[in-house]
Scaffold this motif. Structure first.
Motif, PDB file in Angstrom:
ATOM      1  N   MET A   1      -5.612   6.241  -0.400  1.00 22.52           N
ATOM      2  CA  MET A   1      -4.465   7.003  -0.772  1.00 22.52           C
ATOM      3  C   MET A   1      -4.447   8.224  -1.236  1.00 22.52           C
ATOM      4  O   MET A   1      -3.714   9.131  -1.072  1.00 22.52           O
ATOM      5  CB  MET A   1      -3.818   6.064  -2.255  1.00 22.52           C
ATOM      6  CG  MET A   1      -3.270   4.802  -1.864  1.00 22.52           C
ATOM      7  SD  MET A   1      -2.614   4.087  -3.306  1.00 22.52           S
ATOM      8  CE  MET A   1      -2.662   2.049  -2.757  1.00 22.52           C
ATOM      9  N   ASN A   2      -5.633   8.770  -1.920  1.00 26.45           N
ATOM     10  CA  ASN A   2      -5.927  10.008  -2.505  1.00 26.45           C
ATOM     11  C   ASN A   2      -6.200  10.965  -1.502  1.00 26.45           C
ATOM     12  O   ASN A   2      -5.780  12.132  -1.314  1.00 26.45           O
ATOM     13  CB  ASN A   2      -7.157   9.960  -3.345  1.00 26.45           C
ATOM     14  CG  ASN A   2      -6.753   9.781  -4.833  1.00 26.45           C
ATOM     15  OD1 ASN A   2      -5.894  10.530  -5.172  1.00 26.45           O
ATOM     16  ND2 ASN A   2      -7.153   8.750  -5.423  1.00 26.45           N
TER      17      ASN A   2
ATOM     18  N   LYS B   1       1.448   3.995  -3.008  1.00 25.90           N
ATOM     19  CA  LYS B   1       1.208   5.433  -2.706  1.00 25.90           C
ATOM     20  C   LYS B   1       2.101   6.324  -2.768  1.00 25.90           C
ATOM     21  O   LYS B   1       1.958   7.287  -3.680  1.00 25.90           O
ATOM     22  CB  LYS B   1       0.475   5.552  -1.136  1.00 25.90           C
ATOM     23  CG  LYS B   1      -0.008   6.843  -1.093  1.00 25.90           C
ATOM     24  CD  LYS B   1      -0.352   7.050   0.403  1.00 25.90           C
ATOM     25  CE  LYS B   1       0.754   7.490   1.359  1.00 25.90           C
ATOM     26  NZ  LYS B   1       0.428   7.636   2.877  1.00 25.90           N
ATOM     27  N   TRP B   2       3.288   6.133  -2.465  1.00 23.75           N
ATOM     28  CA  TRP B   2       4.511   6.929  -2.531  1.00 23.75           C
ATOM     29  C   TRP B   2       4.793   6.896  -4.040  1.00 23.75           C
ATOM     30  O   TRP B   2       5.378   8.034  -4.657  1.00 23.75           O
ATOM     31  CB  TRP B   2       5.770   6.725  -1.541  1.00 23.75           C
ATOM     32  CG  TRP B   2       5.613   7.603  -0.321  1.00 23.75           C
ATOM     33  CD1 TRP B   2       5.043   7.186   0.755  1.00 23.75           C
ATOM     34  CD2 TRP B   2       6.051   8.982  -0.443  1.00 23.75           C
ATOM     35  NE1 TRP B   2       4.917   8.269   1.647  1.00 23.75           N
ATOM     36  CE2 TRP B   2       5.777   9.290   0.739  1.00 23.75           C
ATOM     37  CE3 TRP B   2       6.639   9.767  -1.547  1.00 23.75           C
ATOM     38  CZ2 TRP B   2       6.035  10.725   1.178  1.00 23.75           C
ATOM     39  CZ3 TRP B   2       6.873  10.945  -1.178  1.00 23.75           C
ATOM     40  CH2 TRP B   2       6.623  11.456   0.189  1.00 23.75           C
TER      41      TRP B   2
ATOM     42  N   MET C   1       2.675   9.046  -5.752  1.00 26.01           N
ATOM     43  CA  MET C   1       2.636  10.540  -4.987  1.00 26.01           C
ATOM     44  C   MET C   1       3.743  11.210  -5.917  1.00 26.01           C
ATOM     45  O   MET C   1       3.868  12.544  -5.784  1.00 26.01           O
ATOM     46  CB  MET C   1       2.619  10.695  -3.572  1.00 26.01           C
ATOM     47  CG  MET C   1       1.497  10.479  -2.892  1.00 26.01           C
ATOM     48  SD  MET C   1       1.282  10.988  -1.464  1.00 26.01           S
ATOM     49  CE  MET C   1       2.703  10.235  -0.534  1.00 26.01           C
TER      50      MET C   1
ATOM     51  N   GLU D   1      -5.024  10.621   1.732  1.00 23.00           N
ATOM     52  CA  GLU D   1      -3.382  10.935   2.144  1.00 23.00           C
ATOM     53  C   GLU D   1      -2.795  11.864   1.593  1.00 23.00           C
ATOM     54  O   GLU D   1      -1.982  12.628   2.026  1.00 23.00           O
ATOM     55  CB  GLU D   1      -2.742   9.616   2.653  1.00 23.00           C
ATOM     56  CG  GLU D   1      -3.531   8.859   3.840  1.00 23.00           C
ATOM     57  CD  GLU D   1      -3.090   7.325   3.962  1.00 23.00           C
ATOM     58  OE1 GLU D   1      -3.644   6.870   4.696  1.00 23.00           O
ATOM     59  OE2 GLU D   1      -2.012   7.026   3.539  1.00 23.00           O
ATOM     60  N   PHE D   2      -2.933  11.443  -0.039  1.00 25.35           N
ATOM     61  CA  PHE D   2      -2.130  12.540  -0.898  1.00 25.35           C
ATOM     62  C   PHE D   2      -2.717  14.152  -0.719  1.00 25.35           C
ATOM     63  O   PHE D   2      -1.722  14.874  -0.646  1.00 25.35           O
ATOM     64  CB  PHE D   2      -2.450  11.868  -2.244  1.00 25.35           C
ATOM     65  CG  PHE D   2      -1.958  12.831  -3.573  1.00 25.35           C
ATOM     66  CD1 PHE D   2      -0.788  13.297  -3.594  1.00 25.35           C
ATOM     67  CD2 PHE D   2      -3.043  13.301  -4.365  1.00 25.35           C
ATOM     68  CE1 PHE D   2      -0.405  14.060  -4.644  1.00 25.35           C
ATOM     69  CE2 PHE D   2      -2.715  14.114  -5.443  1.00 25.35           C
ATOM     70  CZ  PHE D   2      -1.089  14.401  -5.595  1.00 25.35           C
TER      71      PHE D   2
ATOM     72  N   TYR E   1       0.871  -1.408  -0.029  1.00 28.09           N
ATOM     73  CA  TYR E   1      -0.019  -0.038   0.049  1.00 28.09           C
ATOM     74  C   TYR E   1       0.821   1.188   0.080  1.00 28.09           C
ATOM     75  O   TYR E   1       0.705   2.168  -0.915  1.00 28.09           O
ATOM     76  CB  TYR E   1      -0.993   0.008   1.145  1.00 28.09           C
ATOM     77  CG  TYR E   1      -1.594   1.225   1.396  1.00 28.09           C
ATOM     78  CD1 TYR E   1      -2.800   1.500   0.848  1.00 28.09           C
ATOM     79  CD2 TYR E   1      -1.212   2.408   2.236  1.00 28.09           C
ATOM     80  CE1 TYR E   1      -3.377   2.955   0.958  1.00 28.09           C
ATOM     81  CE2 TYR E   1      -1.796   3.658   2.408  1.00 28.09           C
ATOM     82  CZ  TYR E   1      -3.050   3.803   1.805  1.00 28.09           C
ATOM     83  OH  TYR E   1      -3.663   4.807   1.822  1.00 28.09           O
ATOM     84  N   HIS E   2       1.722   1.353   0.955  1.00 25.95           N
ATOM     85  CA  HIS E   2       2.698   2.640   0.978  1.00 25.95           C
ATOM     86  C   HIS E   2       3.517   2.624  -0.186  1.00 25.95           C
ATOM     87  O   HIS E   2       4.121   3.728  -0.436  1.00 25.95           O
ATOM     88  CB  HIS E   2       3.461   2.449   2.411  1.00 25.95           C
ATOM     89  CG  HIS E   2       2.520   2.512   3.386  1.00 25.95           C
ATOM     90  ND1 HIS E   2       2.074   3.647   3.981  1.00 25.95           N
ATOM     91  CD2 HIS E   2       2.036   1.728   4.393  1.00 25.95           C
ATOM     92  CE1 HIS E   2       1.336   3.660   4.943  1.00 25.95           C
ATOM     93  NE2 HIS E   2       1.196   2.352   5.330  1.00 25.95           N
TER      94      HIS E   2
ATOM     95  N   LEU F   1      -4.287  11.315  -7.567  1.00 24.31           N
ATOM     96  CA  LEU F   1      -3.017  10.053  -8.007  1.00 24.31           C
ATOM     97  C   LEU F   1      -3.574   9.236  -9.074  1.00 24.31           C
ATOM     98  O   LEU F   1      -4.930   8.905  -9.303  1.00 24.31           O
ATOM     99  CB  LEU F   1      -3.167   9.271  -6.846  1.00 24.31           C
ATOM    100  CG  LEU F   1      -2.409   9.978  -5.327  1.00 24.31           C
ATOM    101  CD1 LEU F   1      -2.218   8.752  -4.546  1.00 24.31           C
ATOM    102  CD2 LEU F   1      -1.008  10.283  -5.842  1.00 24.31           C
TER     103      LEU F   1
END
Ligand SMILES: NC(=O)c1ccc[n+]([C@@H]2O[C@H](COP(=O)([O-])OP(=O)(O)OC[C@H]3O[C@@H](n4cnc5c(N)ncnc54)[C@H](OP(=O)(O)O)[C@@H]3O)[C@@H](O)[C@H]2O)c1
Length: 330
Positions: free
Chosen positions: A59-60, A33-34, A37, A62-63, A29-30, A80
């Protein structure tokens, strides 16, 4: 255990395409996401539509937070570029459907992160007749890679396959006759050993594939993420190793899922790693693989066995592409 390493905050081209298996939770997941990003197009390959959709939404959210905080390395996209494609590594049919759908998309592919995995598992066989850990953690990723390599080879410079393995690969040996574990009963089958071996196969695959990819634009590396607080870690509850893990966790020596993603993200985005192959990273630094994993004779045995398992799913054309200019003497 945590260390001070991290990953470079780089700006990734919007048309850089990254597939990550098991991107809906934990380390994956991370990682997904990164990388998204930093601007790339990310496809999370997961077995659950519902979990994947929820993960992308999260994810969005947190983005947007990261953008608000002006976090270094976060791109200025409105949203994202993350999407979901269905993949169940416990089913070869599912892997083949994924491959066909990805090919039909006409997309290039620059980075393939083989991250999905299960931990200690009871003795169980997939619909294809393979031991679960062998197929989910290793065999399906091998098949996926074999089919996606022709696309990667024509996707431009610096294409990377990253195998999320584990330090656990060091805690076992290669036993050809036990790959499927059929000689064991429910009571004598040791799920931990089969997990460790599935991670060993990935390191052996790295060496075997790189031998065939020499001089190409595609590299294979592998990583150990650390001891990371995810659902997978919980499967290591019992026995001596379980006691060791519990102690480590109590002493705060384990990583968060985000910290656990750093080594994979680094392997995927660090520009200095372009063209680097055959390296196993831990805490984002090259680390030492077991002597067993480097044994060429065993690597060849595993390769032949793998190809035999997949013979109905790897056409002559794909097999030829996979072999490249490699000969036994190479
Ligand atoms: N955690 C650690 O301490 C540690 C240490 C060394 C190596 N690793 C490696 O890190 C990788 C990621 O693990 P994690 O710790 O992040 O565990 P996790 O949180 O349990 O995530 C595992 C991911 O794999 C997916 N997955 C499981 N079975 C699958 C299948 N049949 N088909 C497709 N996807 C499947 C899961 O999807 P669902 O959500 O659908 O289950 C999930 O997205 C694994 O390869 C693991 O071996 C972890």
């Amino acid at each position: 255990m945590g260390g001070k390493h991290s990953f470079p905050r780089v700006s990734l081209p919007r048309d850089r395409v990254v597939i990550i298996t098991g991107g809906n939770q934990g380390i994956g997941y991370h990682t997904a996401k990164w990388i998204a990003m930093m601007g790339a197009k990310v496809i999370i390959a997961c077995r659950s539509d519902e979990k994947a959709t929820k993960a992308i939404k999260q994810m969005n959210t947190e983005f947007l937070e990261e953008k608000k905080n002006v976090t270094e390395g976060v791109c200025d996209l409105e949203e994202l570029n993350v999407s979901f494609m269905k993949l169940d590594n416990a089913s070869i049919k599912s892997v083949m459907t994924f491959v066909e759908e990805f090919k039909a998309s006409g997309l290039k592919l620059h980075t393939l992160i083989c991250n999905a995995g299960i931990g200690v598992h009871k003795q169980e066989y997939t619909e294809d007749g393979n031991e679960f850990l062998f197929q989910v953690n290793y065999l399906s990723h091998f098949l996926l890679t074999a089919h996606l390599l022709p696309i990667m080879k024509t996707s431009g410079p610096d294409c990377r396959v990253i195998l999320v393995s584990s330090i656990a690969h060091r805690m076992t040996s290669f036993q050809y006759d036990e790959i499927q574990g059929k000689q064991f009963t429910e009571n004598t089958f040791d799920g931990l050993t089969f997990y460790n071996r599935s991670k060993l196969y990935q390191i052996m695959q790295m060496f075997s594939m790189n031998r065939r990819l020499v001089d190409s634009n595609v590299t294979v590396t592998s990583i150990h993420p650390g001891v990371v607080e995810t659902g997978l870690l919980d499967t290591f509850g019992g026995g001596i190793s379980g006691a060791g893990l519990r102690l480590l966790r109590r002493m705060g020596g384990s990583k968060t899922a985000f910290e656990g993603a750093w080594t994979t993200i680094n392997a995927a985005v660090d520009p200095k790693l372009a063209g680097v192959r055959d390296v196993y990273f831990s805490d984002s630094k090259p680390s030492t693989v077991s002597r067993q994993s480097r044994n060429k004779r065993d690597q060849k045995k595993l390769w032949s066995y793998t190809m035999a398992c997949l013979k109905d799913y790897i056409s002559e054309e794909i097999a030829k592409d996979l072999e490249g200019n490699y000969t036994e003497q190479t």
